[in-house]
Design a protein around this motif. Structure first.
Motif, PDB file in Angstrom:
ATOM      1  N   PHE A  92       0.877  -1.163   0.000  1.00 40.05           N
ATOM      2  CA  PHE A  92       0.000   0.000   0.000  1.00 40.05           C
ATOM      3  C   PHE A  92       0.917   1.215   0.000  1.00 40.05           C
ATOM      4  O   PHE A  92       1.879   1.259   0.758  1.00 40.05           O
ATOM      5  CB  PHE A  92      -0.890   0.007   1.241  1.00 40.05           C
ATOM      6  N   TYR A  93       0.619   2.186  -0.857  1.00 39.81           N
ATOM      7  CA  TYR A  93       1.546   3.308  -0.973  1.00 39.81           C
ATOM      8  C   TYR A  93       0.847   4.588  -1.418  1.00 39.81           C
ATOM      9  O   TYR A  93      -0.251   4.566  -1.952  1.00 39.81           O
ATOM     10  CB  TYR A  93       2.669   2.963  -1.951  1.00 39.81           C
ATOM     11  N   LYS A  94       1.554   5.691  -1.179  1.00 41.53           N
ATOM     12  CA  LYS A  94       1.193   6.993  -1.723  1.00 41.53           C
ATOM     13  C   LYS A  94       2.439   7.512  -2.416  1.00 41.53           C
ATOM     14  O   LYS A  94       3.539   7.362  -1.901  1.00 41.53           O
ATOM     15  CB  LYS A  94       0.783   7.960  -0.603  1.00 41.53           C
ATOM     16  N   GLY A  95       2.272   8.090  -3.554  1.00 41.94           N
ATOM     17  CA  GLY A  95       3.428   8.603  -4.273  1.00 41.94           C
ATOM     18  C   GLY A  95       3.757   7.741  -5.468  1.00 41.94           C
ATOM     19  O   GLY A  95       2.907   7.061  -6.035  1.00 41.94           O
ATOM     20  N   ASP A  96       5.021   7.753  -5.846  1.00 39.51           N
ATOM     21  CA  ASP A  96       5.508   7.085  -7.045  1.00 39.51           C
ATOM     22  C   ASP A  96       6.289   5.832  -6.661  1.00 39.51           C
ATOM     23  O   ASP A  96       7.437   5.924  -6.200  1.00 39.51           O
ATOM     24  CB  ASP A  96       6.394   8.052  -7.828  1.00 39.51           C
ATOM     25  N   ILE A  97       5.696   4.680  -6.851  1.00 38.78           N
ATOM     26  CA  ILE A  97       6.325   3.422  -6.442  1.00 38.78           C
ATOM     27  C   ILE A  97       7.561   3.091  -7.268  1.00 38.78           C
ATOM     28  O   ILE A  97       8.408   2.310  -6.842  1.00 38.78           O
ATOM     29  CB  ILE A  97       5.308   2.260  -6.461  1.00 38.78           C
ATOM     30  N   THR A  98       7.712   3.718  -8.417  1.00 42.81           N
ATOM     31  CA  THR A  98       8.894   3.436  -9.240  1.00 42.81           C
ATOM     32  C   THR A  98      10.174   3.968  -8.604  1.00 42.81           C
ATOM     33  O   THR A  98      11.265   3.600  -9.037  1.00 42.81           O
ATOM     34  CB  THR A  98       8.750   4.029 -10.662  1.00 42.81           C
ATOM     35  N   LYS A  99      10.065   4.785  -7.569  1.00 42.09           N
ATOM     36  CA  LYS A  99      11.258   5.291  -6.870  1.00 42.09           C
ATOM     37  C   LYS A  99      12.065   4.138  -6.283  1.00 42.09           C
ATOM     38  O   LYS A  99      13.265   4.265  -6.061  1.00 42.09           O
ATOM     39  CB  LYS A  99      10.888   6.276  -5.753  1.00 42.09           C
ATOM     40  N   LEU A 100      11.408   3.010  -6.044  1.00 44.09           N
ATOM     41  CA  LEU A 100      12.110   1.842  -5.512  1.00 44.09           C
ATOM     42  C   LEU A 100      12.966   1.147  -6.565  1.00 44.09           C
ATOM     43  O   LEU A 100      13.766   0.275  -6.237  1.00 44.09           O
ATOM     44  CB  LEU A 100      11.106   0.835  -4.943  1.00 44.09           C
ATOM     45  N   GLU A 101      12.798   1.516  -7.825  1.00 43.74           N
ATOM     46  CA  GLU A 101      13.529   0.845  -8.897  1.00 43.74           C
ATOM     47  C   GLU A 101      14.904   1.452  -9.164  1.00 43.74           C
ATOM     48  O   GLU A 101      15.681   0.898  -9.939  1.00 43.74           O
ATOM     49  CB  GLU A 101      12.695   0.847 -10.183  1.00 43.74           C
ATOM     50  N   ASN A 102      15.214   2.578  -8.538  1.00 42.32           N
ATOM     51  CA  ASN A 102      16.538   3.181  -8.718  1.00 42.32           C
ATOM     52  C   ASN A 102      17.592   2.171  -8.261  1.00 42.32           C
ATOM     53  O   ASN A 102      17.550   1.685  -7.140  1.00 42.32           O
ATOM     54  CB  ASN A 102      16.651   4.475  -7.914  1.00 42.32           C
ATOM     55  N   GLU A 103      18.532   1.841  -9.126  1.00 44.27           N
ATOM     56  CA  GLU A 103      19.551   0.855  -8.751  1.00 44.27           C
ATOM     57  C   GLU A 103      20.516   1.414  -7.711  1.00 44.27           C
ATOM     58  O   GLU A 103      21.240   0.658  -7.061  1.00 44.27           O
ATOM     59  CB  GLU A 103      20.312   0.353  -9.976  1.00 44.27           C
ATOM     60  N   HIS A 104      20.522   2.730  -7.540  1.00 43.42           N
ATOM     61  CA  HIS A 104      21.361   3.372  -6.527  1.00 43.42           C
ATOM     62  C   HIS A 104      20.462   3.828  -5.392  1.00 43.42           C
ATOM     63  O   HIS A 104      19.828   4.878  -5.462  1.00 43.42           O
ATOM     64  CB  HIS A 104      22.122   4.558  -7.120  1.00 43.42           C
ATOM     65  N   ARG A 105      20.388   3.010  -4.355  1.00 44.39           N
ATOM     66  CA  ARG A 105      19.548   3.333  -3.209  1.00 44.39           C
ATOM     67  C   ARG A 105      20.271   2.912  -1.945  1.00 44.39           C
ATOM     68  O   ARG A 105      21.068   1.983  -1.955  1.00 44.39           O
ATOM     69  CB  ARG A 105      18.180   2.680  -3.325  1.00 44.39           C
ATOM     70  N   ALA A 106      19.949   3.629  -0.860  1.00 45.95           N
ATOM     71  CA  ALA A 106      20.592   3.334   0.418  1.00 45.95           C
ATOM     72  C   ALA A 106      19.564   3.426   1.531  1.00 45.95           C
ATOM     73  O   ALA A 106      18.774   4.370   1.579  1.00 45.95           O
ATOM     74  CB  ALA A 106      21.732   4.316   0.684  1.00 45.95           C
ATOM     75  N   GLY A 107      19.585   2.435   2.404  1.00 47.06           N
ATOM     76  CA  GLY A 107      18.730   2.451   3.583  1.00 47.06           C
ATOM     77  C   GLY A 107      19.438   3.169   4.708  1.00 47.06           C
ATOM     78  O   GLY A 107      20.639   2.976   4.925  1.00 47.06           O
ATOM     79  N   VAL A 108      18.694   4.008   5.412  1.00 47.82           N
ATOM     80  CA  VAL A 108      19.266   4.761   6.526  1.00 47.82           C
ATOM     81  C   VAL A 108      18.456   4.458   7.778  1.00 47.82           C
ATOM     82  O   VAL A 108      17.244   4.675   7.809  1.00 47.82           O
ATOM     83  CB  VAL A 108      19.246   6.287   6.254  1.00 47.82           C
TER      84      VAL A 108
END
Length: 181
Positions: free
Chosen positions: A89-105
């Motif tokens: 379940f989400y609000k916004g643009d779920i494609t943001k998760l597809e960026n191959e450069h991502r970091a969890g903080v």
């Protein structure tokens, strides 16, 4: 983008190709799936379809979308998780998760001055280099990561532990809304 409470699958549900409607209609057989505990089973048996439709309507009214594992828009990075969530379940643009450069903080909810400075420096540099910052919207380090991404006009994803129409912590309501926008 904010992601609300996720419903876990048990692998075999996804592999079976069962639709959400079929899953609901066959909820008496959920004991066949390891992913549902006794409390979830009891709740599912008590929820009439009309209630499920009311929840759906509430989601529509609040701009909450959902994507299930069988949808083509389901984030590929989640498909690699052994017990991937059946529904996001989400609000916004779920494609943001597809960026191959991502970091969890993740970090302290009550960081000291030095921790704040270090987190700001690292997150700002990551955001300036088009890294999507992902965190949990909690106070402290999580919030710092999201704020740095927004300041740098970079992508950020907030995983929240409540329904996407709730604001927790309440102090982060404005930040959550900025992320959603």
């Amino acid at each position: 983008m904010t992601l609300g409470t996720m419903v876990s699958n048990g692998g075999e549900i996804v592999k079976s190709g069962i639709t959400p409607q079929e899953l609901y209609e066959n909820r008496k057989s959920w004991h066949n799936y390891d992913c549902f505990n006794a409390r979830q089973m009891a709740m599912a048996l008590e929820v009439p379809l009309e209630t499920a439709h009311k929840v759906w309507q509430l989601h529509c009214e609040n701009g909450i979308s959902s994507v299930n594992y069988t949808d083509k828009n389901y984030p590929q990075c989640f498909r690699n998780i052994p017990d991937a969530p059946l529904v996001l379940f989400y609000k916004g643009d779920i494609t943001k998760l597809e960026n191959e450069h991502r970091a969890g903080v993740v970090g302290s909810r009550h960081p000291d001055r030095d921790g704040i400075k270090i987190c700001e420096d690292i997150c700002t540099q990551l955001a300036q280099n088009s890294v999507t910052l992902i965190s949990g919207l909690a106070q402290g380090m999580d919030s710092i990561a999201h704020i740095c991404a927004l300041k740098e006009n970079a992508d950020t994803v907030a995983f929240i532990g409540t329904s996407a129409d709730k604001y927790y912590p309440a102090a982060n309501k404005k930040l959550q809304q900025e992320i959603e926008n």
